[in-house]
Design a protein around this motif. Structure first.
Motif, mmCIF file in Angstrom:
data_model
loop_
_atom_site.group_PDB
_atom_site.id
_atom_site.type_symbol
_atom_site.label_atom_id
_atom_site.label_comp_id
_atom_site.label_asym_id
_atom_site.label_seq_id
_atom_site.Cartn_x
_atom_site.Cartn_y
_atom_site.Cartn_z
ATOM 1 N N UNK A 100 -42.645 -71.033 21.091
ATOM 2 C CA UNK A 100 -43.415 -72.071 20.152
ATOM 3 C C UNK A 100 -44.520 -71.623 19.451
ATOM 4 N N UNK A 101 -45.067 -72.352 18.548
ATOM 5 C CA UNK A 101 -46.384 -71.964 17.947
ATOM 6 C C UNK A 101 -47.329 -72.701 18.252
ATOM 7 N N UNK A 102 -48.430 -71.929 18.467
ATOM 8 C CA UNK A 102 -49.727 -72.658 18.814
ATOM 9 C C UNK A 102 -50.727 -72.818 17.594
ATOM 10 N N UNK A 103 -51.434 -73.862 17.444
ATOM 11 C CA UNK A 103 -52.372 -73.897 16.571
ATOM 12 C C UNK A 103 -53.527 -75.004 17.020
ATOM 13 N N UNK A 136 -45.162 -67.890 23.534
ATOM 14 C CA UNK A 136 -45.950 -68.857 22.629
ATOM 15 C C UNK A 136 -46.813 -67.719 21.589
ATOM 16 N N UNK A 137 -46.604 -68.148 20.376
ATOM 17 C CA UNK A 137 -47.006 -67.289 19.202
ATOM 18 C C UNK A 137 -48.223 -68.048 18.346
ATOM 19 N N UNK A 138 -49.310 -67.505 18.020
ATOM 20 C CA UNK A 138 -50.310 -67.936 17.409
ATOM 21 C C UNK A 138 -50.755 -66.955 16.198
ATOM 22 N N UNK A 139 -51.120 -67.476 15.059
ATOM 23 C CA UNK A 139 -51.826 -66.457 14.108
ATOM 24 C C UNK A 139 -53.133 -67.037 13.630
ATOM 25 N N UNK A 140 -53.886 -66.084 13.458
ATOM 26 C CA UNK A 140 -55.360 -66.262 12.818
ATOM 27 C C UNK A 140 -55.679 -65.529 11.721
ATOM 28 N N UNK A 141 -56.534 -66.050 10.690
ATOM 29 C CA UNK A 141 -56.747 -65.453 9.557
ATOM 30 C C UNK A 141 -57.416 -64.024 9.993
ATOM 31 N N UNK A 157 -51.656 -61.093 23.225
ATOM 32 C CA UNK A 157 -51.585 -59.750 22.649
ATOM 33 C C UNK A 157 -51.420 -59.516 21.322
ATOM 34 N N UNK A 158 -51.955 -58.847 20.401
ATOM 35 C CA UNK A 158 -51.882 -58.585 19.137
ATOM 36 C C UNK A 158 -50.185 -57.962 18.888
ATOM 37 N N UNK A 159 -49.753 -58.674 18.040
ATOM 38 C CA UNK A 159 -48.296 -58.151 17.612
ATOM 39 C C UNK A 159 -48.202 -57.606 16.119
ATOM 40 N N UNK A 160 -49.157 -57.920 15.391
ATOM 41 C CA UNK A 160 -48.978 -57.260 13.868
ATOM 42 C C UNK A 160 -49.833 -58.189 12.955
ATOM 43 N N UNK A 161 -50.010 -57.592 11.871
ATOM 44 C CA UNK A 161 -50.599 -58.474 10.673
ATOM 45 C C UNK A 161 -49.480 -58.934 9.706
ATOM 46 N N UNK A 174 -53.546 -63.220 4.761
ATOM 47 C CA UNK A 174 -53.240 -62.353 5.643
ATOM 48 C C UNK A 174 -53.509 -63.008 7.057
ATOM 49 N N UNK A 175 -52.677 -62.720 8.135
ATOM 50 C CA UNK A 175 -53.049 -63.261 9.279
ATOM 51 C C UNK A 175 -52.566 -62.306 10.442
ATOM 52 N N UNK A 176 -53.511 -62.548 11.550
ATOM 53 C CA UNK A 176 -53.087 -61.378 12.719
ATOM 54 C C UNK A 176 -52.252 -62.126 13.521
ATOM 55 N N UNK A 177 -51.067 -61.893 13.857
ATOM 56 C CA UNK A 177 -50.229 -62.617 14.836
ATOM 57 C C UNK A 177 -50.325 -61.955 16.386
#
Length: 189
Positions: A100-103, A136-141, A157-161, A174-177
């Motif tokens: 799932x995605x987290x916000x 769970x996945x989350x993205x931030x600016x 943990x960071x998985x990429x941009x 752009x987001x850091x995932x």
């Protein structure tokens, strides 16, 4: 599996609970109070988003997704009944993906108190224990360092941009995932 949970014990006497149809007024008040605070981090919202009717419509859609097992909308509620943030698991997929995605967001006046960190930890626990999610996945600016710290404190943990990932504040940004692996067991039947 849909969690229906009222959890006390977050910092400052805040309660984490699933949203209900009667929350449109409190959500409207929270978004109006935090309109400028959230603007750099969210999509541009039409004016009707900041009305009780607009929130009732949006909440109705989210609760239908909740009933279908695709989303869980939680509120962060202060002891005086004010909504001081939200946290959502969306895009819930079971089977071999179990993800799932987290916000989330917290009220401008409630930042720096550990509230977001406590809420994210609690939701990740529910996602693992009650929903059987694997990740769970989350993205931030890329410049949202505060949110990145919350995720890191919660074991993400960071998985990429991802270039031009979401349309935020009027532009593709752009987001850091990040991801958090919740368990290594097999998917639930």
């Amino acid at each position: 599996m849909k969690p229906d949970r009222l959890i006390a014990g977050l910092p400052g006497g805040v309660v984490l609970r699933t949203a209900s149809p009667g929350d449109a007024g409190a959500l409207c008040a929270a978004y109006v109070a935090n309109r400028e605070h959230l603007a750099p981090w969210e999509p541009r919202r039409p004016d009707d988003f900041f009305t009780v009717e607009g929130q009732a419509h949006r909440l109705g859609e989210r609760l239908r997704e909740y009933e279908g097992g695709r989303l869980v909308p939680w509120l962060l509620e202060a002891d005086d009944g004010r909504v001081v943030g939200t946290i959502t698991l969306s895009g819930i997929v079971l089977g071999p993906f179990c993800s799932a995605y987290l916000g989330y967001w917290t009220d401008a006046d409630h930042q720096g108190r550990g509230l977001a960190t406590a809420a994210v930890r609690e939701v990740c626990g529910i996602a693992a224990r009650e929903m059987g999610l694997h990740r769970v996945e989350a993205g931030t600016l890329t410049d949202n360092v505060r949110s990145q710290r919350v995720l890191e404190r919660c074991g993400f943990e960071l998985i990429g941009t991802a270039p031009r990932y979401l349309h935020i504040d009027g532009a593709w940004r752009d987001h850091r995932l990040f991801q958090r692996i919740l368990h290594e067991g097999p998917p639930r039947p």
